[in-house]
Design a protein around this motif. Structure first.
Motif, PDB file in Angstrom:
ATOM      1  N   ASN A  29      -5.543 -14.226   4.132  1.00  0.00           N
ATOM      2  CA  ASN A  29      -6.309 -14.057   5.363  1.00  0.00           C
ATOM      3  C   ASN A  29      -5.386 -13.753   6.539  1.00  0.00           C
ATOM      4  OD1 ASN A  29      -8.952 -14.077   6.517  1.00  0.00           O
ATOM      5  ND2 ASN A  29      -8.372 -15.958   7.566  1.00  0.00           N
ATOM      6  N   PHE A  30      -4.280 -14.491   6.658  1.00  0.00           N
ATOM      7  CA  PHE A  30      -3.295 -14.240   7.711  1.00  0.00           C
ATOM      8  C   PHE A  30      -2.727 -12.830   7.586  1.00  0.00           C
ATOM      9  CE2 PHE A  30       1.012 -14.131   9.364  1.00  0.00           C
ATOM     10  CZ  PHE A  30       0.855 -14.677  10.620  1.00  0.00           C
ATOM     11  N   PHE A  31      -2.396 -12.421   6.372  1.00  0.00           N
ATOM     12  CA  PHE A  31      -1.832 -11.094   6.128  1.00  0.00           C
ATOM     13  C   PHE A  31      -2.808 -10.004   6.572  1.00  0.00           C
ATOM     14  CE2 PHE A  31      -1.141  -7.391   3.389  1.00  0.00           C
ATOM     15  CZ  PHE A  31       0.205  -7.157   3.608  1.00  0.00           C
ATOM     16  N   THR A  46       8.213 -12.459  -1.361  1.00  0.00           N
ATOM     17  CA  THR A  46       6.931 -12.043  -0.784  1.00  0.00           C
ATOM     18  C   THR A  46       6.517 -12.995   0.342  1.00  0.00           C
ATOM     19  OG1 THR A  46       5.595 -13.236  -2.423  1.00  0.00           O
ATOM     20  CG2 THR A  46       6.083 -10.916  -2.877  1.00  0.00           C
ATOM     21  N   LYS A  47       6.861 -14.264   0.194  1.00  0.00           N
ATOM     22  CA  LYS A  47       6.545 -15.215   1.259  1.00  0.00           C
ATOM     23  C   LYS A  47       7.387 -14.925   2.496  1.00  0.00           C
ATOM     24  CE  LYS A  47       5.874 -19.965   2.515  1.00  0.00           C
ATOM     25  NZ  LYS A  47       6.066 -21.356   2.230  1.00  0.00           N
ATOM     26  N   PHE A  48       8.672 -14.675   2.313  1.00  0.00           N
ATOM     27  CA  PHE A  48       9.563 -14.425   3.446  1.00  0.00           C
ATOM     28  C   PHE A  48       9.235 -13.109   4.150  1.00  0.00           C
ATOM     29  CE2 PHE A  48      13.475 -12.548   5.181  1.00  0.00           C
ATOM     30  CZ  PHE A  48      13.802 -13.511   6.114  1.00  0.00           C
ATOM     31  N   LEU A  49       9.049 -12.036   3.398  1.00  0.00           N
ATOM     32  CA  LEU A  49       8.849 -10.708   3.987  1.00  0.00           C
ATOM     33  C   LEU A  49       7.412 -10.430   4.408  1.00  0.00           C
ATOM     34  CD1 LEU A  49      11.046  -8.558   1.589  1.00  0.00           C
ATOM     35  CD2 LEU A  49      11.597  -9.275   3.925  1.00  0.00           C
ATOM     36  N   TYR A  53       7.224  -1.077  10.767  1.00  0.00           N
ATOM     37  CA  TYR A  53       7.888  -0.558   9.566  1.00  0.00           C
ATOM     38  C   TYR A  53       7.539   0.909   9.395  1.00  0.00           C
ATOM     39  CZ  TYR A  53       8.929  -5.330   8.084  1.00  0.00           C
ATOM     40  OH  TYR A  53       9.402  -6.614   8.012  1.00  0.00           O
ATOM     41  N   LYS A  54       8.531   1.730   9.229  1.00  0.00           N
ATOM     42  CA  LYS A  54       8.303   3.157   9.019  1.00  0.00           C
ATOM     43  C   LYS A  54       8.232   3.420   7.522  1.00  0.00           C
ATOM     44  CE  LYS A  54       8.793   3.949  13.398  1.00  0.00           C
ATOM     45  NZ  LYS A  54       7.674   3.514  14.162  1.00  0.00           N
ATOM     46  N   SER A  55       7.167   4.065   7.099  1.00  0.00           N
ATOM     47  CA  SER A  55       7.032   4.380   5.679  1.00  0.00           C
ATOM     48  C   SER A  55       6.067   5.550   5.504  1.00  0.00           C
ATOM     49  CB  SER A  55       6.504   3.171   4.900  1.00  0.00           C
ATOM     50  OG  SER A  55       5.189   2.875   5.289  1.00  0.00           O
ATOM     51  N   ILE A  56       6.078   6.076   4.331  1.00  0.00           N
ATOM     52  CA  ILE A  56       5.141   7.135   3.968  1.00  0.00           C
ATOM     53  C   ILE A  56       3.764   6.491   3.826  1.00  0.00           C
ATOM     54  CG2 ILE A  56       4.540   8.820   2.190  1.00  0.00           C
ATOM     55  CD1 ILE A  56       7.559   8.873   1.497  1.00  0.00           C
TER      56      ILE A  56
END
Length: 116
Positions: free
Chosen positions: A60-62, A46-49, A73-76
């Protein structure tokens, strides 16, 4: 959740509030409870991705950079909301102010429920 026992406390609180929040938790006969949600477990992945490793600064950064870094990122589209539970400490106001600064969330700001 950053503390080692935070997830345990959240699950315990949900079990006590099952009547108030039946969409989040269901009482089952064969199992005591069935969660209708996932609780993020922080890891190296989770930290890397996602740049999420626990604590206010990561979250906060996220939130601030979600559109900038993750729009490719392509997603539904998500069908369910993301629920953020914060400790009532110094980091709380930082996150709330960040959310208020994001224009797209202004329509939903009245839905933010702050409980003691």
């Amino acid at each position: 959740m950053k503390g080692k026992t935070d997830n345990i406390y959240i699950k315990s609180a949900l079990k006590k509030l099952v009547q108030d929040y039946p969409k989040l938790l269901e009482h089952k006969v064969e199992e005591p409870y069935k969660l209708h949600l996932n609780i993020l477990e922080y890891s190296k992945r989770t930290k890397f991705l996602l740049e999420l490793a626990g604590g206010t600064s990561y979250l906060n950064f996220f939130i601030k950079n979600y559109d900038k870094y993750y729009s490719f990122y392509k997603s539904i589209p998500a069908e369910k909301p993301v629920i953020i539970i914060l400790d009532n400490d110094d980091g709380f106001n930082t996150i709330i102010n960040t959310i208020k600064d994001i224009k797209i969330t202004l329509a939903y700001l009245s839905q933010i429920e702050v409980k003691p």
